[in-house]
Design an enzyme around this catalytic site. Structure first.
Site, short mmCIF file in Angstrom:
data_model
loop_
_atom_site.label_atom_id
_atom_site.label_comp_id
_atom_site.label_asym_id
_atom_site.label_seq_id
_atom_site.Cartn_x
_atom_site.Cartn_y
_atom_site.Cartn_z
N TYR A 30 1.68 -12.50 25.44
CA TYR A 30 1.07 -13.72 25.99
C TYR A 30 0.02 -13.35 27.04
CZ TYR A 30 0.81 -18.18 28.54
OH TYR A 30 0.36 -19.33 29.16
N SER A 80 -4.62 -18.28 32.23
CA SER A 80 -3.28 -18.25 32.86
C SER A 80 -3.34 -17.36 34.09
CB SER A 80 -2.28 -17.67 31.85
OG SER A 80 -1.10 -17.26 32.48
P1 NAI Z 1 3.10 -27.19 25.55
O1 NAI Z 1 4.01 -26.37 24.71
O2 NAI Z 1 3.63 -28.37 26.25
O3 NAI Z 1 1.83 -27.64 24.69
C1 NAI Z 1 1.20 -26.75 23.81
C2 NAI Z 1 0.35 -27.53 22.87
O4 NAI Z 1 -0.26 -26.62 21.96
C3 NAI Z 1 1.14 -28.53 22.06
O5 NAI Z 1 0.38 -29.71 21.94
C4 NAI Z 1 1.29 -27.83 20.73
O6 NAI Z 1 1.42 -28.73 19.65
C5 NAI Z 1 -0.04 -27.09 20.66
N1 NAI Z 1 -0.04 -25.98 19.71
C6 NAI Z 1 0.79 -24.91 19.67
N2 NAI Z 1 0.49 -24.15 18.62
C7 NAI Z 1 -0.56 -24.73 17.99
C8 NAI Z 1 -1.32 -24.41 16.84
N3 NAI Z 1 -1.05 -23.34 16.08
N4 NAI Z 1 -2.32 -25.24 16.49
C9 NAI Z 1 -2.59 -26.33 17.22
N5 NAI Z 1 -1.90 -26.70 18.30
C10 NAI Z 1 -0.89 -25.90 18.68
O7 NAI Z 1 2.44 -26.15 26.55
P2 NAI Z 1 1.59 -26.31 27.89
O8 NAI Z 1 2.42 -25.77 28.99
O9 NAI Z 1 1.01 -27.65 27.99
O10 NAI Z 1 0.46 -25.22 27.62
C11 NAI Z 1 -0.84 -25.57 27.21
C12 NAI Z 1 -1.74 -24.36 27.44
O11 NAI Z 1 -1.72 -24.03 28.82
C13 NAI Z 1 -1.30 -23.11 26.68
O12 NAI Z 1 -2.46 -22.41 26.25
C14 NAI Z 1 -0.59 -22.32 27.74
O13 NAI Z 1 -0.62 -20.95 27.47
C15 NAI Z 1 -1.39 -22.67 28.96
N6 NAI Z 1 -0.71 -22.44 30.22
C16 NAI Z 1 0.43 -23.11 30.55
C17 NAI Z 1 1.04 -22.86 31.76
C18 NAI Z 1 2.30 -23.54 32.17
O14 NAI Z 1 2.87 -23.16 33.20
N7 NAI Z 1 2.79 -24.55 31.44
C19 NAI Z 1 0.48 -21.93 32.73
C20 NAI Z 1 -0.74 -21.30 32.30
C21 NAI Z 1 -1.30 -21.56 31.08
#
Ligand code: NAI
Length: 266
Positions: A159, A146
């Site tokens: 986080y 991130s």
């Molecule tokens: P999102 O909430 O849309 O997707 C997160 C995914 O992780 C979902 O598929 C969810 O089911 C899964 N997940 C959550 N807890 C879980 C668990 N215990 N076991 C298995 N799967 C689990 O979030 P997004 O935005 O797509 O984020 C994905 C990654 O990217 C995360 O690691 C987040 O920290 C990172 N990220 C996101 C940013 C953003 O601006 N959206 C920026 C920087 C990093």
């Protein structure tokens, strides 16, 4: 020229957190390039639906339920993928969560929830897949970090701490597994519009700030992460390990400041 420099076809790729957002876009990107993709997540219904939707557009995608906060789920996942597909070429550690609040209001439950999934879960999954890759003598792991990795944004400290840990884990595993032919790199996304952040960016003032401070003058979309993930998993990145690439529209390149037009000369 039949260029295989960026090819990932026939790779067996696990994407944790592949049911939506960044993970889903990356899973689809690999499937469209003929990789055999396994997506994981906690909720079976949404995971199966996502796999069906991606498979209808791209190549084959297999859903396997795995909560990365549960070691037993991780062990079951890795054993099943090896039993069904024979080996694992690439792991993309995407699963992640956040709870935004000032440090003084963070409860033990908040802290454990975030760290157990974002850092401990990522480590245990990397380790379980890494055992197989090290024994096999090849493999690639990609961890989603991130912009909080180096400089924490206000009010998301657990986080940010988890993401600083992810970059450190990326370097540490690269050092340990490099001699065994296993590469470990990271992607640090900028501000990406997903379910995780949708509510936040629906605030017009915040959205204007995000765009003004991103040199490319827009927020990102999950598909912006696909090219870098494919690159890192492909032969094009074969001499690259331990690095975290920022894919953030330039947000971390420098500071926009409200200096007057013309550099304050007039
Ligand atoms: P999102 O909430 O849309 O997707 C997160 C995914 O992780 C979902 O598929 C969810 O089911 C899964 N997940 C959550 N807890 C879980 C668990 N215990 N076991 C298995 N799967 C689990 O979030 P997004 O935005 O797509 O984020 C994905 C990654 O990217 C995360 O690691 C987040 O920290 C990172 N990220 C996101 C940013 C953003 O601006 N959206 C920026 C920087 C990093």
């Amino acid at each position: 020229m039949n260029d295989t420099l960026f090819a990932v076809s026939n790779q067996v790729v696990i994407v944790s957190g592949g049911s939506r957002g960044i993970g889903r876009a990356i899973a689809q990107g690999f499937a469209e390039r003929d990789a055999k993709v396994i997506i994981t997540g906690r909720d079976e219904l949404s995971l199966v639906a996502a796999a069906e939707q991606i498979s209808a557009k791209a190549g084959s995608v297999t859903p396997i339920v795995c909560d990365v906060a549960k070691l037993a789920d991780i062990e079951r996942l890795v054993a099943k993928v090896i039993a069904d597909f024979g080996h694992i070429d690439t792991l993309v550690n995407v699963a992640g969560v956040n709870r935004r609040k000032p440090a003084l209001d963070v409860s033990e439950d908040d802290y454990d929830f975030i760290l157990d999934i974002n850092l401990k879960g990522a480590f245990l999954l990397s380790q379980a897949v890494g055992r197989h890759m090290v024994e096999r003598g090849s493999g690639c792991q990609i961890n989603i970090a991130s912009i909080n990795t180096d400089r924490p944004l206000k009010d998301v400290l657990p986080y940010a701490m988890s993401k600083a840990g992810i970059a450190h884990m990326t370097r540490g595993l690269a050092v340990e597994w490099g001699p065994s032919g296993v590469r470990v790199n990271g992607i640090a996304p900028g501000f990406i519009l997903t379910d995780l952040t949708q509510k936040l960016w629906s605030d017009e003032k915040l959205q204007a700030w995000g765009k003004a401070n991103t040199p490319q003058r827009r927020l990102g979309v999950p598909e912006d992460m696909v090219g870098t993930a494919i690159f890192l998993a492909s032969p094009a990145a074969s001499f690259m390990t331990g690095q975290t690439l920022y894919v953030d529209g330039g947000y971390t390149a420098g500071w926009a400041w409200p200096i007057p037009e013309g550099g304050g000369q007039r």
